[in-house]
Design a protein around this motif. Sequence first.
Motif, PDB file in Angstrom:
ATOM      1  N   MET A 144       0.841  -1.193   0.000  1.00  0.00           N
ATOM      2  CA  MET A 144       0.000   0.000   0.000  1.00  0.00           C
ATOM      3  C   MET A 144       0.876   1.243   0.000  1.00  0.00           C
ATOM      4  SD  MET A 144      -2.544   1.330   2.978  1.00  0.00           S
ATOM      5  CE  MET A 144      -2.972  -0.372   3.319  1.00  0.00           C
ATOM      6  N   GLN A 145       0.689   2.122  -0.993  1.00  0.00           N
ATOM      7  CA  GLN A 145       1.481   3.339  -1.023  1.00  0.00           C
ATOM      8  C   GLN A 145       0.835   4.409  -1.886  1.00  0.00           C
ATOM      9  OE1 GLN A 145       5.391   2.539  -2.562  1.00  0.00           O
ATOM     10  NE2 GLN A 145       4.666   2.013  -4.603  1.00  0.00           N
ATOM     11  N   LEU A 146       1.201   5.646  -1.578  1.00  0.00           N
ATOM     12  CA  LEU A 146       0.773   6.808  -2.343  1.00  0.00           C
ATOM     13  C   LEU A 146       2.023   7.387  -2.990  1.00  0.00           C
ATOM     14  CD1 LEU A 146      -1.710   8.730  -2.890  1.00  0.00           C
ATOM     15  CD2 LEU A 146      -0.836  10.108  -0.992  1.00  0.00           C
ATOM     16  N   ASP A 147       2.015   7.450  -4.311  1.00  0.00           N
ATOM     17  CA  ASP A 147       3.197   7.885  -5.064  1.00  0.00           C
ATOM     18  C   ASP A 147       2.882   9.208  -5.765  1.00  0.00           C
ATOM     19  OD1 ASP A 147       5.681   7.918  -6.186  1.00  0.00           O
ATOM     20  OD2 ASP A 147       5.231   6.451  -7.750  1.00  0.00           O
ATOM     21  N   ILE A 148       3.552  10.266  -5.326  1.00  0.00           N
ATOM     22  CA  ILE A 148       3.356  11.600  -5.896  1.00  0.00           C
ATOM     23  C   ILE A 148       4.509  11.881  -6.845  1.00  0.00           C
ATOM     24  CG2 ILE A 148       3.062  14.045  -5.372  1.00  0.00           C
ATOM     25  CD1 ILE A 148       2.290  13.172  -2.507  1.00  0.00           C
ATOM     26  N   GLN A 149       4.193  12.186  -8.097  1.00  0.00           N
ATOM     27  CA  GLN A 149       5.219  12.328  -9.118  1.00  0.00           C
ATOM     28  C   GLN A 149       5.159  13.713  -9.779  1.00  0.00           C
ATOM     29  OE1 GLN A 149       4.605   9.113 -11.916  1.00  0.00           O
ATOM     30  NE2 GLN A 149       4.950   7.518 -10.377  1.00  0.00           N
ATOM     31  N   SER A 150       6.210  14.498  -9.570  1.00  0.00           N
ATOM     32  CA  SER A 150       6.387  15.814 -10.227  1.00  0.00           C
ATOM     33  C   SER A 150       5.113  16.660 -10.160  1.00  0.00           C
ATOM     34  CB  SER A 150       6.808  15.620 -11.689  1.00  0.00           C
ATOM     35  OG  SER A 150       8.013  14.893 -11.763  1.00  0.00           O
ATOM     36  N   LEU A 151       4.564  16.785  -8.980  1.00  0.00           N
ATOM     37  CA  LEU A 151       3.301  17.501  -8.792  1.00  0.00           C
ATOM     38  C   LEU A 151       3.519  19.007  -8.735  1.00  0.00           C
ATOM     39  CD1 LEU A 151       0.299  16.590  -8.223  1.00  0.00           C
ATOM     40  CD2 LEU A 151       0.760  17.199  -5.854  1.00  0.00           C
ATOM     41  N   SER A 152       2.738  19.745  -9.506  1.00  0.00           N
ATOM     42  CA  SER A 152       2.776  21.205  -9.481  1.00  0.00           C
ATOM     43  C   SER A 152       1.352  21.744  -9.471  1.00  0.00           C
ATOM     44  CB  SER A 152       3.529  21.768 -10.702  1.00  0.00           C
ATOM     45  OG  SER A 152       4.894  21.413 -10.670  1.00  0.00           O
ATOM     46  N   HIS A 153       1.203  22.914  -8.848  1.00  0.00           N
ATOM     47  CA  HIS A 153      -0.126  23.536  -8.841  1.00  0.00           C
ATOM     48  C   HIS A 153       0.004  25.047  -8.762  1.00  0.00           C
ATOM     49  CE1 HIS A 153      -4.434  23.561  -8.554  1.00  0.00           C
ATOM     50  NE2 HIS A 153      -4.374  24.363  -7.509  1.00  0.00           N
ATOM     51  N   GLN A 154      -0.780  25.721  -9.609  1.00  0.00           N
ATOM     52  CA  GLN A 154      -0.821  27.174  -9.633  1.00  0.00           C
ATOM     53  C   GLN A 154      -2.244  27.657  -9.415  1.00  0.00           C
ATOM     54  OE1 GLN A 154       0.800  28.627 -13.329  1.00  0.00           O
ATOM     55  NE2 GLN A 154       2.857  28.832 -12.485  1.00  0.00           N
ATOM     56  N   TYR A 155      -2.352  28.758  -8.674  1.00  0.00           N
ATOM     57  CA  TYR A 155      -3.623  29.468  -8.570  1.00  0.00           C
ATOM     58  C   TYR A 155      -3.518  30.730  -9.423  1.00  0.00           C
ATOM     59  CZ  TYR A 155      -4.721  26.573  -4.516  1.00  0.00           C
ATOM     60  OH  TYR A 155      -4.982  25.519  -3.688  1.00  0.00           O
ATOM     61  N   LEU A 210      -0.432   8.480  -7.732  1.00  0.00           N
ATOM     62  CA  LEU A 210      -0.843   7.086  -7.867  1.00  0.00           C
ATOM     63  C   LEU A 210      -1.148   6.501  -6.495  1.00  0.00           C
ATOM     64  CD1 LEU A 210       1.847   5.826 -10.442  1.00  0.00           C
ATOM     65  CD2 LEU A 210      -0.418   6.816 -10.917  1.00  0.00           C
ATOM     66  N   TRP A 211      -2.348   5.968  -6.340  1.00  0.00           N
ATOM     67  CA  TRP A 211      -2.736   5.259  -5.119  1.00  0.00           C
ATOM     68  C   TRP A 211      -2.800   3.770  -5.453  1.00  0.00           C
ATOM     69  CZ3 TRP A 211      -2.785   4.991  -0.157  1.00  0.00           C
ATOM     70  CH2 TRP A 211      -3.658   4.157   0.523  1.00  0.00           C
ATOM     71  N   GLN A 212      -1.869   3.016  -4.909  1.00  0.00           N
ATOM     72  CA  GLN A 212      -1.737   1.597  -5.211  1.00  0.00           C
ATOM     73  C   GLN A 212      -1.703   1.358  -6.723  1.00  0.00           C
ATOM     74  OE1 GLN A 212      -3.264  -1.184  -2.302  1.00  0.00           O
ATOM     75  NE2 GLN A 212      -4.762   0.346  -1.636  1.00  0.00           N
ATOM     76  N   GLY A 213      -0.958   2.244  -7.402  1.00  0.00           N
ATOM     77  CA  GLY A 213      -0.728   2.094  -8.828  1.00  0.00           C
ATOM     78  C   GLY A 213      -1.765   2.720  -9.729  1.00  0.00           C
ATOM     79  N   GLN A 214      -2.843   3.275  -9.168  1.00  0.00           N
ATOM     80  CA  GLN A 214      -3.907   3.862  -9.995  1.00  0.00           C
ATOM     81  C   GLN A 214      -3.896   5.383  -9.880  1.00  0.00           C
ATOM     82  OE1 GLN A 214      -7.718   1.598 -10.260  1.00  0.00           O
ATOM     83  NE2 GLN A 214      -6.955   0.498  -8.464  1.00  0.00           N
ATOM     84  N   LYS A 233      -7.776   3.677   4.457  1.00  0.00           N
ATOM     85  CA  LYS A 233      -6.405   3.223   4.356  1.00  0.00           C
ATOM     86  C   LYS A 233      -5.444   4.413   4.267  1.00  0.00           C
ATOM     87  CE  LYS A 233      -7.746  -1.011   4.351  1.00  0.00           C
ATOM     88  NZ  LYS A 233      -7.598  -1.783   5.626  1.00  0.00           N
ATOM     89  N   LEU A 234      -5.980   5.566   3.837  1.00  0.00           N
ATOM     90  CA  LEU A 234      -5.198   6.807   3.798  1.00  0.00           C
ATOM     91  C   LEU A 234      -5.930   7.846   4.642  1.00  0.00           C
ATOM     92  CD1 LEU A 234      -2.921   8.655   2.712  1.00  0.00           C
ATOM     93  CD2 LEU A 234      -4.407   9.167   0.753  1.00  0.00           C
ATOM     94  N   LEU A 235      -5.242   8.364   5.655  1.00  0.00           N
ATOM     95  CA  LEU A 235      -5.823   9.360   6.550  1.00  0.00           C
ATOM     96  C   LEU A 235      -5.012  10.646   6.425  1.00  0.00           C
ATOM     97  CD1 LEU A 235      -7.891  10.023   8.784  1.00  0.00           C
ATOM     98  CD2 LEU A 235      -6.254   9.085  10.446  1.00  0.00           C
ATOM     99  N   ILE A 236      -5.671  11.734   6.005  1.00  0.00           N
ATOM    100  CA  ILE A 236      -5.021  13.022   5.785  1.00  0.00           C
ATOM    101  C   ILE A 236      -5.523  14.000   6.844  1.00  0.00           C
ATOM    102  CG2 ILE A 236      -4.782  14.966   4.201  1.00  0.00           C
ATOM    103  CD1 ILE A 236      -5.168  12.992   1.895  1.00  0.00           C
ATOM    104  N   ILE A 237      -4.582  14.586   7.588  1.00  0.00           N
ATOM    105  CA  ILE A 237      -4.937  15.471   8.697  1.00  0.00           C
ATOM    106  C   ILE A 237      -4.150  16.766   8.541  1.00  0.00           C
ATOM    107  CG2 ILE A 237      -5.109  15.668  11.198  1.00  0.00           C
ATOM    108  CD1 ILE A 237      -4.777  12.626  11.320  1.00  0.00           C
TER     109      ILE A 237
END
Length: 301
Positions: A1-12, A63-67, A156-160
Amino acid sequence: MQLDIQSLSHQYHSGKTAKLAINALSLNIKPGILGLLGPNGAGKSSLMRILATIIKPTAGKILWQGQDIVKSPQVLRNELGYLPQYFGVYDQLSAIEFLHYIASLKGLTQSKAHQVIAELINKLNLTHVANMPLKGYSGGMKQRIGIAQALLNDPKLLIIDEPTVGLDPHERANFRQLLTELAGERCIIFSTHIVADVESIANHIAIMNAGQLIQSDSPNSLLQKMTNKCWQLTTDFNELKHIQHEFIVSHSVRKQNNVVLNIVADHCPDARATARPPSLEDAYLYFTSMQQPQAGIARAS
């Protein structure tokens, strides 16, 4: 089980101005507690909202568990629990009524909701106030209700996000203990700018500043990176402002007519200074001071 963040960018975008909240961030999150540290405006809350599938990033993959959850957010939503920084409740409802309402929004059957809510009320020590209107709850009690609603679907994923703001020291300690108990096989992301809230419970630390990930390591490894960078100096108050201007001072204590300073510096700051063991706060201040926002680029949290 893993969360994979790849080259994430965000602009407002606000008119003609682009506010860069996240800049090419990559991070792999596994079961346990990830302490996400950073000053206000570092981009932590923007990252939390993206991971909670509330907003979509400008670029990159998650990607959450590859998806890919950017393309298919429901893949994660079924296994997600989220406590935002500003968590509102319906003050006229009791804890049980409020949790049944949230459970219905999450699609739990009535019988399942009844069972889960009873277990959470007991686990979170809210039995004695379960039927009391939420308007009478303290800040710590409301945070426990926030955690309860996030746990209704056994995520399975808890964000606080910044959960201890406004809590007294006793409530903060109880909250940290609760997260430790909840960790197990879950991925827990605990976002804060208060180092003390994560240093005793996180098995991994990520530090953000100005929208970028500047450190990602275990607490012990971060402390090792601070070897020979932490000093203690006893001096008089006449030198205090000069030292604060020249060096990072992580702590100061008045001692009679002098002041004892904990200083973070690459080299010994003064012949009178002695080496001392580093703390996680030393590491946090050191790494965030090394990377300041670039001039001319607006930042958003």
